[in-house]
Design a protein around this motif. Structure first.
Motif, PDB file in Angstrom:
ATOM      1  N   ILE A 189       0.826  -1.220   0.000  1.00 37.09           N
ATOM      2  CA  ILE A 189       0.000   0.000   0.000  1.00 37.09           C
ATOM      3  C   ILE A 189       0.855   1.262   0.000  1.00 37.09           C
ATOM      4  O   ILE A 189       0.486   2.274  -0.569  1.00 37.09           O
ATOM      5  CB  ILE A 189      -1.016   0.002   1.165  1.00 37.09           C
ATOM      6  N   ILE A 193      -0.591   3.720  -3.176  1.00 40.83           N
ATOM      7  CA  ILE A 193      -1.210   5.048  -3.044  1.00 40.83           C
ATOM      8  C   ILE A 193      -0.514   6.084  -3.928  1.00 40.83           C
ATOM      9  O   ILE A 193      -1.169   6.749  -4.734  1.00 40.83           O
ATOM     10  CB  ILE A 193      -1.268   5.489  -1.566  1.00 40.83           C
ATOM     11  N   CYS A 209      -5.846   5.048  10.403  1.00 42.66           N
ATOM     12  CA  CYS A 209      -5.150   4.219   9.418  1.00 42.66           C
ATOM     13  C   CYS A 209      -3.780   3.766   9.905  1.00 42.66           C
ATOM     14  O   CYS A 209      -3.148   4.428  10.719  1.00 42.66           O
ATOM     15  CB  CYS A 209      -4.996   4.981   8.112  1.00 42.66           C
ATOM     16  N   ILE A 213      -0.246   2.935   5.498  1.00 46.22           N
ATOM     17  CA  ILE A 213      -1.085   3.877   4.745  1.00 46.22           C
ATOM     18  C   ILE A 213      -0.599   5.306   4.955  1.00 46.22           C
ATOM     19  O   ILE A 213      -0.485   6.086   4.015  1.00 46.22           O
ATOM     20  CB  ILE A 213      -2.558   3.746   5.176  1.00 46.22           C
ATOM     21  N   CYS A 259      -9.721   6.734   1.743  1.00 48.58           N
ATOM     22  CA  CYS A 259      -8.763   5.696   2.072  1.00 48.58           C
ATOM     23  C   CYS A 259      -9.059   5.142   3.460  1.00 48.58           C
ATOM     24  O   CYS A 259      -9.140   5.890   4.423  1.00 48.58           O
ATOM     25  CB  CYS A 259      -7.362   6.291   2.005  1.00 48.58           C
ATOM     26  N   GLU A 261      -8.948   1.274   6.068  1.00 57.44           N
ATOM     27  CA  GLU A 261      -8.606  -0.133   6.219  1.00 57.44           C
ATOM     28  C   GLU A 261      -9.880  -0.927   6.393  1.00 57.44           C
ATOM     29  O   GLU A 261     -10.890  -0.381   6.841  1.00 57.44           O
ATOM     30  CB  GLU A 261      -7.729  -0.339   7.454  1.00 57.44           C
ATOM     31  N   ASP A 290      -7.734  -1.142   2.368  1.00 54.86           N
ATOM     32  CA  ASP A 290      -6.659  -2.070   2.726  1.00 54.86           C
ATOM     33  C   ASP A 290      -7.259  -3.234   3.505  1.00 54.86           C
ATOM     34  O   ASP A 290      -7.660  -3.087   4.647  1.00 54.86           O
ATOM     35  CB  ASP A 290      -5.611  -1.333   3.572  1.00 54.86           C
TER      36      ASP A 290
END
Lengths: 528, 599
Positions: A189, A193, A209, A213, A259, A261, A290
């Motif tokens: 990740i 991104i 996050c 991330i 964004c 998880e 994620d």
């Protein structure tokens, strides 16, 4: 000395010079000032062209120093040490042999005879497939075909049929169009991104996050806005605010991402994918999800959050996961539309500049996936879920503890309640450390106590001081907190991280939870 | 066909006859000792070490004629103009193919036109030369899956058949990419004992006894106090650099440093300045300027300065000028970080990287980083240095705290391959007299896990030594011979990475395809790596050979013949240096070529 005639003679010999001379002569007769201006312009262009274009002298604030002064400054300069010397260093315990459900564990600096057989609540053995004979056989067969390393990045002959097969079965399992394999879960990740989000793009991210991330957001240099952890109203307020602001400023249309998880690494809570998908459609965002800890463990057949919420995987634009956790191997994956996947093959740094995953790992991850997809898959997920429930119910009844994680999460974080945290901080003997480190030191004592009583648990490790550092664009004093949103995230709360496994029996799980509970009591009593 | 991992190959007559009969070309069927070539001729060995008469760190490349340069530019201009024309009309006439490039239904374009232009309009045209899927061991030979495309490389279909090709593309410097042999047997043993996963991040219970064994061995191999392993080579750089420097620190970086280094520096928040590739004068000027000026605007002195260089640059084949840097290090007090991703195991008389090659004490280097992916046939990277440094990074590196730890089979591959290079003291001839602190010296038996059994020739280090010498010979032979034949080359002659310049973009795919489908009927296919802009400067498209000790002299001969063939076809012999040799001359006088100081 050259006379004017000589110069004229040489000039005449150059090809095309007559045209030039004719032009100068006629323009001079029309307007002598124009010729002068042209000459000046030419000289100016020459000067600009010849002037130094490198940094240094021309830069503002550059101080011109003589060689002697520079030498003196160099002699005077004393750099800080590269790393602090003689820092206290506490290595983690070592597992002797395989990370099975009952491994032998050795504390650092102890003789090997002191190793103890304990219950393993540390290894990511969620489905209980670590060390499964079927996977070992698949790995051994693969070893005899491929060797160990792939010896090259995917672009240079490191792209093997084993990887292609795993990509296909991951995409198929999820119901996504296509997938791509990275060679490390953590790096996936962090690299995905910035492959899509660039400077000027907007990312709205959950404040809870994970570190990976946060690093991905930092390196993307996008504008990041945060919403309150797992709070869909806050998310909506931020999305609305960002869109309205863009409209007011008439800023050009940029890429916008949400964004989050699936199951959060730092506290084990579970994101509301259904609502997130509604919001992303309403406000026209793309979703980066994620699923490192949720793929393979939630949903009736373990296909992750998309199955749990009955959302088609195609609705998640960029779905990232890990083969290192549930699939018991190594590496990460990213699934999505073909366009999304193919773009990464030539633009994602961790993919193109890294050797591909060792083919034996790809083959064994594929084997684990096929076990999960077979008829025995749902029962494995079932066993895991019931163990999680057992663990959680055994731990209740202590007012000082808080099981904040979601009842479906295979990693369960155990926190102190906020009031207890405050109390605990004063118990710690550590002097100069931050509040989090003080609490962490108590948790470490508890983990040690639990280990000596036969249960291996670990404190959730964090890089204190680096977690909150998320780059200038998303943090810093000038950062505006969006209305309804959150401030840039700080350090995660200290906790014990417990990995539940389907391989443990109900009784073992219960006993382990009780041992942990007793350790908490014992240590708190000793300290107060 | 059987494949062998050891050098005793008397039971394989066909393999030897291939060398002795001097066949014109080895045919497809004769590429049989496919993982590790058999080569028993002791003349074809060399020891890689720095020779002061030979400047092996020089980075300059002979310029081609202006005709080549201009035609290269013209080709690129043509490609770009046509690409833009296709985009212009395509977007208006076939917009369903351009959906992801255009704003759509309130969403901004997923990919920006500009970012993907190169991929769509330049790379796609020659996409069949990249990412060729393979199967099996990436050893001396490799099996590629045959594929074809009927929509201009947008999609491929696979016929299901394979082609066995001579592999001069994988980073398999010491030939440890093997599915058979002592190392692979040890890995199999490990899989049955440990399974394939270590269970979690290193600091959260993912530390196995194997990690300690492997780390001790790596430290012993490098001659440092301690070392640590991270499960991915790229992440080794990108997660360690932030643990060393932060805001207020300066990173000085060679302009050709790997992407992972840039990634790590960006994460760290430190300032960064670059100097011209391997240009020591430029580096010194930069050091003088940055130290005397201090931090920008405030002019406060830097907290620390970290110089990051690579040991061997993977696109150029150039070696870092370490002696010059060590001299500057004393004066300018910077810390030195060497990325030995490509040089570890591949150069130096004992295979221990650039320090070994230049005869510099490894303890003088602050941070030694490298990968085990390449020379040792495993996957991942290491950081080595003194105890304080490694302890610190163990606590502060992202990779140790959050990333999965290295898996047991990979650790076993590292242990077994490294031990076969160092040798194990109890088995090495005269080993009982060697002190444990000697560097470079053998490891002791208790460094290996108790269950690991390795064949005798791996334990006594003869096999490893032989591998190092074969690689050194192969590298020097190919590089020298191509130079003699008139190709424009770059880098050190001791580098196992041998770049050959092609320049024109149109010649790149042609080179790659012609090596695959050879002009001589029945000749062995060769897979090569072609690299062009943006991985290299615009005008210097190149092909890059990566040699291995698994290659025999016959393989290099074959490669030379293939290059000769294609070189004439594409007029690549552009060097103006005289005298030029024919390919046969090079092959006959190989040993002389390797041993001579000039090429």
């Amino acid at each position: 000395m050259l006379s004017v005639d000589d110069v004229a003679h040489y000039l005449h010999q150059l090809p095309g010079s007559s045209i030039f001379l004719r032009y100068v002569r006629s323009s001079y007769q029309n307007d002598p000032w124009r010729s002068l201006l042209e000459l000046l312009l030419f000289l100016f262009a020459l000067r600009v062209w010849l002037s130094k274009r490198t940094r240094g002298d021309s830069e503002k604030g550059f101080i011109r120093l003589s060689e002697g002064e520079i030498d003196e400054l160099i002699d005077d300069w004393q750099p800080e040490p590269l790393v602090p010397t003689n820092q206290p260093h506490k290595p983690p315990p070592t597992i002797l042999g395989p990370p099975s459900i009952k491994p032998r564990v050795l504390l650092p600096q102890q003789p090997i005879e002191r190793a103890k057989q304990v219950t393993n609540l540390v290894s990511y053995n969620f489905l209980g497939l670590l060390g499964d004979q079927r996977i070992k056989d698949a790995a051994t067969n693969a070893l005899r075909v491929y060797g160990v390393g792939s010896c090259g990045p995917p672009g240079f002959y490191g792209n093997m049929d084993a990887h292609i097969a795993l990509e296909k079965s991951i995409a198929q399992t999820l119901g996504a169009e296509s997938a791509i394999i990275y060679s490390q879960g953590f790096a996936t990740i962090v690299s995905v991104i910035p492959t899509f989000a660039k400077r000027g793009d907007i990312i709205v991210a959950d404040e809870g996050c994970s570190f990976a991330i946060r690093k991905g957001l930092q390196i993307s240099r996008s504008t990041v806005r945060w919403y309150k952890h797992n709070d869909m109203n806050s998310l909506e307020a931020v999305l609305d605010g960002v869109n309205r602001e863009a409209k007011r400023r008439k800023s050009p249309l940029t890429r916008r991402f949400i964004c989050s998880e699936g199951i959060f690494q730092n506290d084990g809570t579970l994101a509301n994918l259904k609502r997130m998908c509604e919001l992303k459609r309403k406000y026209k965002y793309r979703l980066i999800l994620d699923e490192s800890y949720s793929f393979g463990v939630v949903g009736s057949t373990g296909r992750g959050l998309t199955e749990l919420f009955d959302v088609p995987a195609r609705d998640v634009d960029i779905l990232v996961g890990s083969m290192a956790n549930t699939l018991g191997g190594a590496g990460g994956f990213c699934a999505g539309e073909s366009v999304v996947v193919e773009h990464q093959r030539i633009n994602s740094a961790a993919f193109i500049f890294s050797a591909s995953l060792p083919p034996i790992m790809a083959v064994s991850a594929n084997k684990t996936l096929s076990i999960l997809n077979s008829s025995s898959g749902p029962s494995l997920v079932q066993a895991l879920q019931s163990n999680i429930a057992t663990f959680r119910s055994a731990l209740t009844g202590l007012d000082s503890l808080q099981c904040a994680s979601h009842p479906l999460a295979p990693i369960q974080h155990v926190f102190f309640t906020p009031s207890k945290e405050y109390q605990v901080m004063n118990m710690s003997s550590a002097v100069e450390n931050t509040d989090e480190e003080k609490i962490e030191s108590i948790w470490e004592d508890i983990a040690e106590d639990a280990l000596s009583n036969g249960v291996f648990v670990t404190v959730a490790r964090h890089l204190r001081g680096q977690e909150g550092d998320i780059g200038a664009l998303s943090a810093g004093p000038n950062m505006r907190v969006p209305p309804g949103g959150a401030t840039p995230p700080s350090e995660p709360r200290p906790s014990i991280k417990v990995a539940i496994s389907a391989a443990l029996s109900k009784k073992e799980t219960e006993k382990a939870a009780l041992t942990l509970k007793n350790s908490v009591n014992r240590v708190l009593k000793r300290r107060s | 066909m059987p494949s062998l991992s050891t050098t005793s190959a008397d039971n394989l007559p066909d393999a030897r006859s291939y060398l002795q009969n001097k066949l014109e070309v080895p045919t497809k069927s004769q590429l049989s000792h496919d993982e590790y070539g058999i080569c028993n001729n002791d003349d074809f060995r060399f020891i890689s070490s720095h020779n002061t008469n030979e400047d092996s760190t020089i980075a300059e490349v002979e310029d081609p004629s202006y005709y080549i340069l201009i035609s290269t530019y013209v080709s690129f201009v043509l490609l770009i103009v046509i690409g833009h024309m296709r985009d212009f009309f395509g977007k208006r006439m076939f917009n369903k193919h351009y959906k992801h490039l255009m704003p759509n239904n309130g969403y901004a374009a997923l990919l920006s036109d500009f970012d993907s232009f190169y991929t769509r309009r330049l790379k796609l045209r020659i996409d069949d030369c990249f990412s060729r899927p393979t199967t099996g061991v990436p050893g001396r030979t490799i099996l590629t899956l045959d594929r074809d495309s009927d929509d201009y490389n947008n999609t491929y279909f696979y016929s299901g058949s394979n082609t066995r090709c001579l592999n001069v593309s994988s980073y398999n410097y010491l030939g440890f990419a093997q599915a058979r042999g002592g190392c692979a047997d040890a890995v199999e043993d490990c899989i049955s004992r440990y399974g394939i996963s270590a269970g979690g991040p290193r600091l959260e219970g993912g530390t196995l006894d194997l990690h300690h064994h492997a780390e001790k061995l790596v430290a012993k191999f490098l001659g440092t106090q301690d070392a640590m392993l991270i499960s991915m080579g790229f992440a080794t750089n990108s997660t360690t650099i932030p643990a060393l420097v932060n805001k207020g620190c300066l990173v000085i970086s060679d302009e050709l440093n790997h992407s992972s280094i840039r990634f790590g520096v960006r994460l760290s928040g430190a300032s960064v300045r670059q100097y011209k590739h391997n240009d020591m004068k430029d580096l010194e000027n930069l050091l003088r300027e940055t130290i005397s000026q201090g931090q920008p605007r405030t002019h406060r002195p830097w907290k620390k300065i970290l110089l990051i260089v690579e040991g061997l640059y993977s696109m150029e084949g150039t070696l870092v000028n370490l002696p010059a840097i060590m001299e500057m290090k004393n004066k300018y007090k910077f810390y030195l970080y060497i990325d030995e991703a490509h040089s570890i195991g591949a150069i130096g008389p004992h295979g221990r990287g650039v320090c070994d090659y230049f005869g510099i004490n490894p303890r003088l280097i602050d941070i030694l980083m490298g990968t085990v992916t390449k020379s040792f046939g495993a996957a991942g990277g290491y950081i080595a240095g003194d105890q304080d440094l490694v302890n610190r990074i163990r606590q502060r590196s992202h990779g140790m705290t959050y990333a999965e730890s290295m898996s047991p089979p990979v650790l076993t591959q590292i242990i077994s391959s490294l031990a076969s290079i160092t040798g194990v003291k109890e088995f090495v001839e005269g080993g009982e007299h060697i002190s444990e602190d000697t560097h470079p010296g053998p490891v002791t038996h208790n460094t290996l896990p108790h269950w690991m059994t390795l064949p005798r020739d791996l334990l006594d280090g003869t096999e490893g030594k032989d591998r190092l010498r074969r690689l050194a010979f192969n590298a020097r032979y190919l590089s020298s011979a191509l130079r003699k034949m008139g190709f424009i080359m770059s880098g050190s002659r001791d580098s196992p990475i041998v770049p050959l310049f092609i320049f024109n973009p149109a010649k790149l795919p042609l080179f790659s395809r012609t090596m695959m489908d050879r002009l001589t009927p029945g000749a062995a296919s060769i897979v090569v790596v072609v690299v062009a802009y943006p991985a290299t400067p615009l005008t210097s498209g190149r092909v890059r050979f990566c040699l291995s000790s698994s290659h025999t002299k016959g393989d290099i001969d074959e490669l030379l013949r293939a290059c000769d063939e294609v070189g004439d076809l594409l007029s690549l012999k552009l060097s103006r240096r005289e005298p030029k040799w024919t390919v046969d001359e090079c092959i006959d006088r190989a040993v002389e070529l390797v041993q001579s100081e000039y090429a």
